[in-house]
Motif scaffolding. Structure first.
Motif, PDB file in Angstrom:
ATOM      1  N   LYS A   1     -55.232 -53.156   6.259  1.00  0.00           N
ATOM      2  CA  LYS A   1     -53.827 -52.992   5.869  1.00  0.00           C
ATOM      3  C   LYS A   1     -52.857 -53.565   6.898  1.00  0.00           C
ATOM      4  O   LYS A   1     -51.878 -52.934   7.264  1.00  0.00           O
ATOM      5  CB  LYS A   1     -53.509 -51.513   5.627  1.00  0.00           C
ATOM      6  N   ALA A   2     -53.159 -54.749   7.350  1.00  0.00           N
ATOM      7  CA  ALA A   2     -52.284 -55.388   8.331  1.00  0.00           C
ATOM      8  C   ALA A   2     -52.251 -56.877   8.050  1.00  0.00           C
ATOM      9  O   ALA A   2     -53.259 -57.541   8.134  1.00  0.00           O
ATOM     10  CB  ALA A   2     -52.791 -55.129   9.742  1.00  0.00           C
ATOM     11  N   ASP A   3     -51.087 -57.383   7.702  1.00  0.00           N
ATOM     12  CA  ASP A   3     -51.001 -58.821   7.495  1.00  0.00           C
ATOM     13  C   ASP A   3     -50.071 -59.498   8.504  1.00  0.00           C
ATOM     14  O   ASP A   3     -49.997 -60.705   8.554  1.00  0.00           O
ATOM     15  CB  ASP A   3     -50.591 -59.162   6.067  1.00  0.00           C
ATOM     16  N   HIS A   4     -49.388 -58.724   9.345  1.00  0.00           N
ATOM     17  CA  HIS A   4     -48.515 -59.259  10.394  1.00  0.00           C
ATOM     18  C   HIS A   4     -48.886 -58.583  11.719  1.00  0.00           C
ATOM     19  O   HIS A   4     -48.292 -57.565  12.082  1.00  0.00           O
ATOM     20  CB  HIS A   4     -47.052 -59.008  10.076  1.00  0.00           C
TER      21      HIS A   4
ATOM     22  N   GLY B   1     -62.046 -57.949  -4.187  1.00  0.00           N
ATOM     23  CA  GLY B   1     -62.040 -57.027  -5.317  1.00  0.00           C
ATOM     24  C   GLY B   1     -60.633 -56.638  -5.732  1.00  0.00           C
ATOM     25  O   GLY B   1     -59.706 -57.442  -5.682  1.00  0.00           O
ATOM     26  N   ASN B   2     -60.464 -55.389  -6.115  1.00  0.00           N
ATOM     27  CA  ASN B   2     -59.183 -54.902  -6.620  1.00  0.00           C
ATOM     28  C   ASN B   2     -58.217 -54.491  -5.521  1.00  0.00           C
ATOM     29  O   ASN B   2     -57.070 -54.165  -5.795  1.00  0.00           O
ATOM     30  CB  ASN B   2     -59.404 -53.717  -7.563  1.00  0.00           C
ATOM     31  N   ALA B   3     -58.668 -54.461  -4.284  1.00  0.00           N
ATOM     32  CA  ALA B   3     -57.798 -54.039  -3.179  1.00  0.00           C
ATOM     33  C   ALA B   3     -56.765 -55.125  -2.889  1.00  0.00           C
ATOM     34  O   ALA B   3     -57.086 -56.301  -2.783  1.00  0.00           O
ATOM     35  CB  ALA B   3     -58.624 -53.771  -1.931  1.00  0.00           C
ATOM     36  N   ALA B   4     -55.521 -54.700  -2.780  1.00  0.00           N
ATOM     37  CA  ALA B   4     -54.447 -55.645  -2.467  1.00  0.00           C
ATOM     38  C   ALA B   4     -54.230 -55.677  -0.965  1.00  0.00           C
ATOM     39  O   ALA B   4     -54.522 -54.729  -0.257  1.00  0.00           O
ATOM     40  CB  ALA B   4     -53.162 -55.214  -3.167  1.00  0.00           C
ATOM     41  N   GLY B   5     -53.706 -56.792  -0.493  1.00  0.00           N
ATOM     42  CA  GLY B   5     -53.351 -56.886   0.908  1.00  0.00           C
ATOM     43  C   GLY B   5     -54.320 -57.720   1.718  1.00  0.00           C
ATOM     44  O   GLY B   5     -55.123 -58.480   1.183  1.00  0.00           O
ATOM     45  N   PHE B   6     -54.224 -57.546   3.036  1.00  0.00           N
ATOM     46  CA  PHE B   6     -54.978 -58.369   3.965  1.00  0.00           C
ATOM     47  C   PHE B   6     -55.616 -57.507   5.045  1.00  0.00           C
ATOM     48  O   PHE B   6     -55.180 -56.389   5.306  1.00  0.00           O
ATOM     49  CB  PHE B   6     -54.053 -59.383   4.640  1.00  0.00           C
ATOM     50  N   SER B   7     -56.612 -58.079   5.676  1.00  0.00           N
ATOM     51  CA  SER B   7     -57.209 -57.507   6.879  1.00  0.00           C
ATOM     52  C   SER B   7     -57.001 -58.509   8.006  1.00  0.00           C
ATOM     53  O   SER B   7     -56.786 -59.699   7.767  1.00  0.00           O
ATOM     54  CB  SER B   7     -58.701 -57.248   6.689  1.00  0.00           C
TER      55      SER B   7
END
Length: 91
Positions: free
Chosen positions: A58-61, A31-37
């Protein structure tokens, strides 16, 4: 936790005695949420059984470290892989 998206594998780390492997996957948000899980999937070497034990928002690293044979730290959440799970949606 059983129906999480697969994602792209970032890393795989085996426990000190090689009893377990934790595989970390990154999945884009929908959807409209940016980023990664981040999804953490545990595999038990003796049976090949796989199960999700970590779902972080909210964690991509991810920062992942085995503390001992039965405890893994994923982004500062320490889990006993024999029984614990973490799901950010339950906080």
């Amino acid at each position: 936790m059983n129906h999480l998206p697969k994602g792209v594998q970032l890393m795989s780390l085996t426990s000190p005695n090689q009893t377990y492997t934790i595989s970390i996957y990154r999945t884009p948000k929908r959807g409209n949420a940016a980023g990664f899980s981040i999804r953490g999937e545990l595999t038990t070497a003796s049976s090949g059984e796989r199960r999700n034990i970590y779902w972080g928002d909210k964690a991509d690293h991810p920062k992942v470290e085995w503390k001992d044979e039965n405890h893994v730290s994923i982004n500062d959440k320490v889990l006993d892989v024999r029984s614990d799970t973490y799901d950010w949606r339950r906080e």
